[in-house]
Write an enzyme that holds these catalytic residues in place. Structure first.
Site, short mmCIF file in Angstrom:
data_model
loop_
_atom_site.label_atom_id
_atom_site.label_comp_id
_atom_site.label_asym_id
_atom_site.label_seq_id
_atom_site.Cartn_x
_atom_site.Cartn_y
_atom_site.Cartn_z
N ASP A 39 0.86 -1.18 0.00
CA ASP A 39 0.00 0.00 0.00
C ASP A 39 0.89 1.23 0.00
OD1 ASP A 39 -2.28 1.85 0.52
OD2 ASP A 39 -3.33 0.00 0.98
N HIS A 47 -2.76 3.36 -4.49
CA HIS A 47 -2.15 2.78 -3.29
C HIS A 47 -0.81 2.12 -3.61
CE1 HIS A 47 -5.55 3.50 -0.57
NE2 HIS A 47 -6.34 3.19 -1.59
N GLU A 99 -9.97 3.65 -5.10
CA GLU A 99 -9.59 5.01 -4.69
C GLU A 99 -8.48 5.63 -5.55
OE1 GLU A 99 -10.72 4.88 0.04
OE2 GLU A 99 -8.68 4.30 -0.51
#
Length: 528
Positions: A185, A246, A303
């Site tokens: 991440d 990420h 995201e």
């Protein structure tokens, strides 16, 4: 057995019968259970056997377990037995089992290794709870869902293989069968990749509250050890290689594949157009696939908008969007997802992605959707209508970084918080959405994000007892679930956690287990 010994055993059975009746306590609660008034008393010299290789192994494991129990102190001449019977030709479902206890024999039966293993775990719980004094009963059991998962984020904070093994042991006892390992991440890359050593020498430096913390990661030897340890407990380990967003830790180590980003989002995405990016991803996947034998690879996909600012201004990216008729930056994101899913498929694996992946136009035969955005029920319905298989892990109530009690100050909220009861009762509130699509719902997962979880004490506190509730919600048939019954049984499992030194939240005495501090002691994040 001579007459005197039989008489002694008979008297002992009746003396303890009233304390054992109606006291069967197992987790998760089984599909079918019938019990009688008689008692089976376990002794240290009982004959334990199997009918073949795997059944023999489980018999040996139980023998070893019993040696460590101090309460087995009744020694009588033994003709009684415990038998493990694996019969692949029987009509049990894959994970189903039968556990039959009578006064002279205990029989565990299944048609699969998984089922026989779960029979042993159920028996072991009963032995520990009643100190070897078992009610005569017959349990026939099988799971509601095939995917019963726990996700641990070790990118934000690293806990190490001994803690992971402890959790795998607890998962096995609860009949959880998927360990989703979030090892990449923004904060850190935690897997040794031999072709790209800077992923660990540089990418694994730091954690969520200290960007200069020493590098921590799992070697490939560590990974193989943990995967084997999980497999021995019938738990499948699913790695997550998060992309195109990420990806900060990766792109910090190898900026040539970075897609830019601004401020705190610098290096957040892979570069979405370079062929070098896709070669890099393919090469990393080759090593991951060698390490993780599961049929699935989680590729993230969520995201992306947080850190794709450079996509809007980079002339090469804008030209690529125009030349390939991708319309806009969202179309480019979907192009990236489709290419990576095809790479995964070309290697014989199935991709899993967060629910944004539904909009990427990927064939339902190539990808499984994890629905996480609880406030977007339409995304779940869309996934089902499009024919995707779905795993449910909505933030409310299945994210472990949400607070679990009104007075708690550290964690997340979103128009409420994730109590033990809301975890247990799920998915009753959304069953109407899944009506007609039940076969596409693979199961449920409790997901533990660790931004504010920097040590084992806080990890345990945020995980338990909610993971116990998830395990029963995922295994036990809806018609057999009853929250009051679960709460009545729960103190037994909490006692076992005490014995293991695990610091859990006690819902019956909240003040007895104060909330451990997070790294920066920040207040609850609302709708974050």
């Amino acid at each position: 057995m001579n007459y005197i010994k039989r008489l002694e055993l008979f008297i002992l059975q009746w003396c303890i019968a009233l304390t054992v009746l109606a006291q069967i306590t197992v987790f998760p609660w089984p599909a079918h259970l019938t019990e009688k008034k008689e008692i089976f008393i376990l002794t240290p010299n009982i004959n334990i056997k199997g009918n073949g290789e795997y059944a023999d192994k489980l018999a040996q494991d139980l023998c070893q377990d019993l040696k460590n129990l101090s309460f087995l102190n009744i020694k009588i001449p033994e003709k009684r037995s415990i038998e493990f019977r694996l019969n692949t030709q029987s009509d049990f479902e894959k994970e189903a089992y039968s556990l039959k206890i009578d006064t002279e024999k205990i029989l565990l039966e299944a048609s699969s290794k998984e089922g026989l293993f779960y029979a042993k775990e159920t028996l072991w719980q009963m032995i520990k709870q009643r100190k070897g004094k078992l009610a005569v009963c017959h349990i026939k059991d099988y799971p509601q869902y095939q995917w019963r998962g726990f996700m641990l984020d070790e990118s934000r904070h690293f806990f190490g293989k001994e803690k992971v093994k402890q959790y795998l042991d607890l998962m096995a006892s609860l009949k959880l069968n998927v360990f989703h390992w979030h090892l990449t991440d923004e904060t850190g890359w935690r897997i040794e990749i031999k072709r790209y050593p800077k992923l660990t020498t540089e990418g694994s430096i730091g954690n969520w509250h200290n960007p200069q913390a020493p590098a921590k990661y799992y070697t490939q030897k560590d990974i193989r050890e943990i995967v084997a340890y999980a497999a021995d407990r019938n738990i499948m380990v699913i790695p997550e290689f998060d992309m195109p967003g990420h990806a900060t830790a990766v792109c910090r180590a190898y900026p040539e594949v970075s897609g830019g980003g601004e401020g705190r989002w610098k290096h957040f995405t892979f570069h979405p157009c370079k062929e070098e990016t896709f070669r890099f991803i393919s090469n990393v996947l080759d090593e991951l696939i060698d390490l993780f034998p599961s049929p699935y690879i989680h590729i993230g996909g969520d995201e992306v908008h947080f850190g794709n600012q450079s996509w809007f201004t980079d002339p090469n990216i804008q030209r690529f969007i125009k030349e390939n008729n991708l319309i806009n930056e969202t179309g480019l994101e979907h192009y990236f997802i489709r290419r990576v899913v095809d790479i995964v498929a070309s290697k014989g694996k199935t991709a899993i992605g967060w629910d944004e992946i539904v909009d990427a136009g990927v064939s339902p035969s190539k990808v499984i959707v994890m629905w996480w955005r609880h406030d977007r029920k339409y995304q779940l319905l869309k996934a089902l209508e499009y024919g995707y298989r779905v795993i449910m892990t909505p933030r409310r109530p299945f994210y472990g970084d949400f607070i679990q009690y009104a007075s708690h100050k550290i964690g997340r909220q979103w128009s409420g918080y994730n109590t033990l009861e809301t975890v247990y009762d799920y998915p009753s509130s959304i069953n109407y959405l899944m009506r007609g699509y039940e076969k596409q719902v693979m199961g449920m997962q409790f997901s533990m994000w660790t931004e504010r979880i920097a040590n084992e004490k806080r990890l345990d506190f945020m995980t338990f007892p909610r993971l116990i509730a998830l395990a029963e919600a995922a295994w036990t048939l809806e018609t057999r679930k009853e929250c009051t019954s679960f709460l009545q049984r729960l103190p037994i499992f909490l006692q076992w956690l005490d014995e293991k030194g695990i610091y859990y939240f006690n819902p019956f005495q909240p003040s007895s287990t104060p909330e451990p501090d997070a790294p920066d002691k920040e207040d609850v994040l609302k709708n974050g």
